[in-house]
Scaffold this motif. Sequence first.
Motif, PDB file in Angstrom:
ATOM      1  N   ARG A  71       0.891  -0.953   0.124  1.00  0.00           N
ATOM      2  CA  ARG A  71       0.044   0.170  -0.198  1.00  0.00           C
ATOM      3  C   ARG A  71       0.926   1.248   0.287  1.00  0.00           C
ATOM      4  O   ARG A  71       0.384   2.669  -0.969  1.00  0.00           O
ATOM      5  N   VAL A  72       2.107   0.708   0.438  1.00  0.00           N
ATOM      6  CA  VAL A  72       2.806   2.052   1.126  1.00  0.00           C
ATOM      7  C   VAL A  72       3.721   3.242  -0.093  1.00  0.00           C
ATOM      8  O   VAL A  72       3.654   3.287  -0.635  1.00  0.00           O
ATOM      9  N   TRP A  73       4.213   1.202  -0.823  1.00  0.00           N
ATOM     10  CA  TRP A  73       4.831   1.778  -2.236  1.00  0.00           C
ATOM     11  C   TRP A  73       4.043   2.121  -3.292  1.00  0.00           C
ATOM     12  O   TRP A  73       4.077   2.587  -4.251  1.00  0.00           O
ATOM     13  N   ASP A  74       2.645   1.518  -3.254  1.00  0.00           N
ATOM     14  CA  ASP A  74       2.353   1.396  -4.333  1.00  0.00           C
ATOM     15  C   ASP A  74       2.302   3.013  -4.731  1.00  0.00           C
ATOM     16  O   ASP A  74       1.343   3.612  -5.948  1.00  0.00           O
ATOM     17  N   GLN A  75       1.983   3.735  -3.703  1.00  0.00           N
ATOM     18  CA  GLN A  75       1.688   5.532  -3.117  1.00  0.00           C
ATOM     19  C   GLN A  75       3.132   5.973  -3.790  1.00  0.00           C
ATOM     20  O   GLN A  75       2.310   6.980  -3.253  1.00  0.00           O
ATOM     21  N   ALA A  76       4.213   5.823  -3.505  1.00  0.00           N
ATOM     22  CA  ALA A  76       5.299   6.219  -3.376  1.00  0.00           C
ATOM     23  C   ALA A  76       5.438   7.517  -4.445  1.00  0.00           C
ATOM     24  O   ALA A  76       4.625   7.532  -5.817  1.00  0.00           O
ATOM     25  N   VAL A 152       4.931  12.288 -14.970  1.00  0.00           N
ATOM     26  CA  VAL A 152       4.288  11.350 -13.732  1.00  0.00           C
ATOM     27  C   VAL A 152       3.264  11.416 -13.842  1.00  0.00           C
ATOM     28  O   VAL A 152       2.197  12.053 -14.180  1.00  0.00           O
ATOM     29  N   ALA A 153       2.417   9.625 -14.216  1.00  0.00           N
ATOM     30  CA  ALA A 153       1.118   8.782 -14.111  1.00  0.00           C
ATOM     31  C   ALA A 153       1.690   7.645 -13.401  1.00  0.00           C
ATOM     32  O   ALA A 153       1.472   6.795 -13.814  1.00  0.00           O
ATOM     33  N   ARG A 154       0.451   8.135 -12.262  1.00  0.00           N
ATOM     34  CA  ARG A 154      -0.230   5.801 -12.249  1.00  0.00           C
ATOM     35  C   ARG A 154      -0.968   5.752 -12.516  1.00  0.00           C
ATOM     36  O   ARG A 154      -1.556   5.950 -13.170  1.00  0.00           O
ATOM     37  N   SER A 155      -0.430   3.957 -12.586  1.00  0.00           N
ATOM     38  CA  SER A 155      -0.813   3.280 -13.741  1.00  0.00           C
ATOM     39  C   SER A 155      -1.125   1.913 -13.019  1.00  0.00           C
ATOM     40  O   SER A 155       0.827   1.563 -11.817  1.00  0.00           O
ATOM     41  N   GLU A 156      -1.661   1.019 -13.184  1.00  0.00           N
ATOM     42  CA  GLU A 156      -1.830  -0.321 -12.791  1.00  0.00           C
ATOM     43  C   GLU A 156      -1.937  -0.858 -13.335  1.00  0.00           C
ATOM     44  O   GLU A 156      -2.638  -1.333 -13.935  1.00  0.00           O
ATOM     45  N   THR A 157      -1.326  -2.111 -13.916  1.00  0.00           N
ATOM     46  CA  THR A 157      -0.718  -3.223 -15.030  1.00  0.00           C
ATOM     47  C   THR A 157      -0.904  -4.950 -14.136  1.00  0.00           C
ATOM     48  O   THR A 157      -0.825  -4.532 -13.038  1.00  0.00           O
ATOM     49  N   SER A 158      -0.899  -5.200 -14.862  1.00  0.00           N
ATOM     50  CA  SER A 158      -0.631  -7.291 -14.643  1.00  0.00           C
ATOM     51  C   SER A 158       0.293  -7.020 -13.650  1.00  0.00           C
ATOM     52  O   SER A 158       0.602  -7.849 -12.450  1.00  0.00           O
ATOM     53  N   GLU A 159       1.412  -6.678 -13.765  1.00  0.00           N
ATOM     54  CA  GLU A 159       3.154  -6.845 -12.753  1.00  0.00           C
ATOM     55  C   GLU A 159       3.046  -5.934 -12.101  1.00  0.00           C
ATOM     56  O   GLU A 159       3.559  -6.104 -10.999  1.00  0.00           O
ATOM     57  N   ALA A 160       2.245  -4.221 -12.056  1.00  0.00           N
ATOM     58  CA  ALA A 160       2.961  -3.936 -11.023  1.00  0.00           C
ATOM     59  C   ALA A 160       2.296  -2.123 -10.856  1.00  0.00           C
ATOM     60  O   ALA A 160       1.601  -1.619 -12.362  1.00  0.00           O
ATOM     61  N   VAL A 161       2.482  -1.368  -9.666  1.00  0.00           N
ATOM     62  CA  VAL A 161       1.455   0.109 -10.588  1.00  0.00           C
ATOM     63  C   VAL A 161       2.730   0.734 -10.566  1.00  0.00           C
ATOM     64  O   VAL A 161       4.520   0.540  -9.395  1.00  0.00           O
ATOM     65  N   SER A 162       2.954   1.976 -11.658  1.00  0.00           N
ATOM     66  CA  SER A 162       3.533   2.510 -11.816  1.00  0.00           C
ATOM     67  C   SER A 162       3.006   3.979 -11.362  1.00  0.00           C
ATOM     68  O   SER A 162       2.874   4.520 -11.617  1.00  0.00           O
TER      69      SER A 162
END
Length: 184
Positions: A71-76, A152-162
């Motif tokens: 949770r913390v790292w996905d919102q880094a 800067v653009a948060r996105s979620e894929t099958s592998e990770a949140v970027s």
Amino acid sequence: MLSRRILLAGVLQGAAWAAWAREPGYRIIGWDALLPAGWDPWAEFSAGGVDLRQLPDDDPRARAALARLRRVWDQAPTNAALDGALVRLPGYVVPLEQTAQGLRELLLVPHYGACIHTPPPPANQIVHVRLDTPARSVGTMDTVWISGRLQVARSETSEAVSGWKLAGQRVERYTGTPSTTGLR
């Protein structure tokens, strides 16, 4: 800290690099540049009195800590100063979209195995790349240089949140110094 795993550790030398680096508008960056000043990925986990390294994987406290870490790292947070910058960044390829013409979409990550064999790094250390022209001969965990406009653009894929998006204009094999021709 994550900075110890930087791919760029002192290899940017020589005449070929100097010529490539002078191309107008582009700036070579390392992975630490993507981090906001003073951000510590472990800050929320240093308190609490429990040494997480000593917990077995099946311990409920270990599972809870891993879920909290995600949770913390996905919102880094990202370094907003790089939003819109033209950059060149080295990293490892995690393919997302492969077509008959070549690799079209990927995650660029700072260390081998990220998003594949190990938990993903923080979102501010993952760049979601969409290539202008598909790259041939580029596969999983290949090391490459990618050039393009970083956002800067948060996105979620099958592998990770970027935490980043990059419109990739050039892909080339990583050899320690960027060459003057792209890999296609």
